[in-house]
Design a protein around this motif. Structure first.
Motif, PDB file in Angstrom:
ATOM      1  N   ASP A  10       0.826  -1.199   0.000  1.00 20.68           N
ATOM      2  CA  ASP A  10       0.000   0.000   0.000  1.00 20.68           C
ATOM      3  C   ASP A  10       0.871   1.265   0.000  1.00 20.68           C
ATOM      4  OD1 ASP A  10      -2.695   1.080   0.084  1.00 20.68           O
ATOM      5  OD2 ASP A  10      -2.162   1.797   2.085  1.00 20.68           O
ATOM      6  N   LYS A  60      -6.843   4.377  -9.538  1.00 20.49           N
ATOM      7  CA  LYS A  60      -7.913   3.819  -8.705  1.00 20.49           C
ATOM      8  C   LYS A  60      -7.694   4.182  -7.238  1.00 20.49           C
ATOM      9  CE  LYS A  60      -9.064   0.069 -11.853  1.00 20.49           C
ATOM     10  NZ  LYS A  60      -9.090  -1.370 -12.102  1.00 20.49           N
ATOM     11  N   ARG A  61      -6.457   4.130  -6.797  1.00 23.02           N
ATOM     12  CA  ARG A  61      -6.130   4.490  -5.414  1.00 23.02           C
ATOM     13  C   ARG A  61      -6.481   5.945  -5.139  1.00 23.02           C
ATOM     14  NH1 ARG A  61      -2.414   3.312  -1.240  1.00 23.02           N
ATOM     15  NH2 ARG A  61      -2.804   4.881   0.313  1.00 23.02           N
ATOM     16  N   SER A  63      -8.659   7.728  -6.705  1.00 24.09           N
ATOM     17  CA  SER A  63     -10.118   7.843  -6.734  1.00 24.09           C
ATOM     18  C   SER A  63     -10.737   7.415  -5.410  1.00 24.09           C
ATOM     19  CB  SER A  63     -10.697   7.011  -7.885  1.00 24.09           C
ATOM     20  OG  SER A  63     -10.253   7.503  -9.121  1.00 24.09           O
ATOM     21  N   GLU A  64     -10.222   6.342  -4.828  1.00 24.39           N
ATOM     22  CA  GLU A  64     -10.710   5.893  -3.521  1.00 24.39           C
ATOM     23  C   GLU A  64     -10.477   6.961  -2.459  1.00 24.39           C
ATOM     24  OE1 GLU A  64      -8.497   2.307  -2.877  1.00 24.39           O
ATOM     25  OE2 GLU A  64      -9.624   1.188  -4.391  1.00 24.39           O
ATOM     26  N   MET A  65      -9.285   7.542  -2.459  1.00 28.65           N
ATOM     27  CA  MET A  65      -8.963   8.592  -1.485  1.00 28.65           C
ATOM     28  C   MET A  65      -9.873   9.805  -1.674  1.00 28.65           C
ATOM     29  SD  MET A  65      -4.791   8.265  -1.594  1.00 28.65           S
ATOM     30  CE  MET A  65      -4.588   9.970  -1.135  1.00 28.65           C
ATOM     31  N   GLU A  67     -12.885   9.885  -3.088  1.00 29.78           N
ATOM     32  CA  GLU A  67     -14.260   9.546  -2.697  1.00 29.78           C
ATOM     33  C   GLU A  67     -14.420   9.579  -1.186  1.00 29.78           C
ATOM     34  OE1 GLU A  67     -15.107   5.774  -4.571  1.00 29.78           O
ATOM     35  OE2 GLU A  67     -14.826   6.651  -6.566  1.00 29.78           O
ATOM     36  N   GLN A  68     -13.435   9.101  -0.459  1.00 26.36           N
ATOM     37  CA  GLN A  68     -13.495   9.145   1.006  1.00 26.36           C
ATOM     38  C   GLN A  68     -13.532  10.586   1.495  1.00 26.36           C
ATOM     39  OE1 GLN A  68     -10.084   6.870   2.243  1.00 26.36           O
ATOM     40  NE2 GLN A  68     -11.020   4.910   1.724  1.00 26.36           N
ATOM     41  N   TRP A 121     -11.578   4.538 -16.961  1.00 24.32           N
ATOM     42  CA  TRP A 121     -11.669   4.799 -15.523  1.00 24.32           C
ATOM     43  C   TRP A 121     -12.062   6.250 -15.264  1.00 24.32           C
ATOM     44  CZ3 TRP A 121     -12.275   1.870 -11.490  1.00 24.32           C
ATOM     45  CH2 TRP A 121     -12.166   2.439 -10.224  1.00 24.32           C
ATOM     46  N   LYS A 125     -15.410   7.558 -13.247  1.00 23.88           N
ATOM     47  CA  LYS A 125     -15.387   8.485 -12.111  1.00 23.88           C
ATOM     48  C   LYS A 125     -16.253   9.709 -12.390  1.00 23.88           C
ATOM     49  CE  LYS A 125     -14.363   5.946 -10.079  1.00 23.88           C
ATOM     50  NZ  LYS A 125     -15.062   5.466  -8.921  1.00 23.88           N
ATOM     51  N   ASP A 128     -19.798   8.682 -12.022  1.00 22.36           N
ATOM     52  CA  ASP A 128     -20.122   8.593 -10.586  1.00 22.36           C
ATOM     53  C   ASP A 128     -20.426   9.975 -10.012  1.00 22.36           C
ATOM     54  OD1 ASP A 128     -19.672   5.853 -10.699  1.00 22.36           O
ATOM     55  OD2 ASP A 128     -17.729   5.933  -9.659  1.00 22.36           O
TER      56      ASP A 128
END
Length: 191
Positions: A10, A60-61, A63-65, A67-68, A121, A125, A128
């Motif tokens: 990670d 992707k990583r 995007s996750e951060m 979104e959080q 991707w 996003k 979304d």
């Protein structure tokens, strides 16, 4: 039996993300990645695949951060209008905190014609985000905050376009008051 990894996958992925984010895909060499990540080339290939696969994983990583961060911010909003405004304010704030701009927008600008997986991707996003905006507009219509005559789908297209444009402008313009005026003009379509 295979050898145990001697690195935090990670943390190493995060390092690669930062390097791609700062330099872009094309300007980042495999040697720079290996050196910056602090792992052997073979370990990088075994764990993340080739450069393009690693890039998509970092996207992707990111995007996750992102979104959080949006979810945390949305939890504190009291209205649909406030939540939509927050999306715009976060675009400016992100540029102040992370001078690389939005990694997703950077990817779209750099790789639009070259990397179909990365662009797929990006489109996912953005779709979304359009859906989030649609949901917020519907919520505002149900609560009476917005007129029921507003076209939800068209407004979501308008807002995603405005948001992407603001992210690009925030990367290139230091006049924050001008950017805030742009937010106000965009928000006025909800009145």
């Amino acid at each position: 039996m295979g050898r145990k990894k001697e690195f935090d996958e990670d943390a190493v992925l995060h390092k690669a993300m930062r390097l791609f984010w700062e330099q872009g895909y094309e300007k980042t060499s495999m040697q720079e990645l290996v050196s910056h990540m602090g792992i052997h080339k073979k370990s990088m290939y075994d764990t993340f695949g080739d450069k393009q696969s690693l890039y998509v994983k970092t996207l992707k990583r990111y995007s996750e951060m992102s979104e959080q961060s949006v979810k945390r911010g949305m939890a504190d909003t009291r209205s649909a209008k406030e939540a939509i405004r927050l999306l715009f304010e976060m675009a400016i704030q992100q540029q102040e905190e992370l001078p690389g701009g939005c990694f997703v927008v950077n990817t779209a600008v750099e790789l639009a014609k070259h990397d179909s997986e990365a662009i797929d991707w990006v489109h996912l996003k953005w779709t979304d985000t359009e859906q989030l905006i649609q949901d917020l507009i519907v919520e505002g219509q149900k609560s009476g905050e917005f007129s029921k005559t507003l076209n939800v789908e068209e407004l979501s297209y308008y807002f995603i376009n405005a948001l992407i444009g603001l992210r690009v402008m925030a990367k290139t313009i230091s006049d924050r008051e001008k950017l805030r005026q742009i937010i106000e003009m965009n928000m006025s379509v909800l009145e």
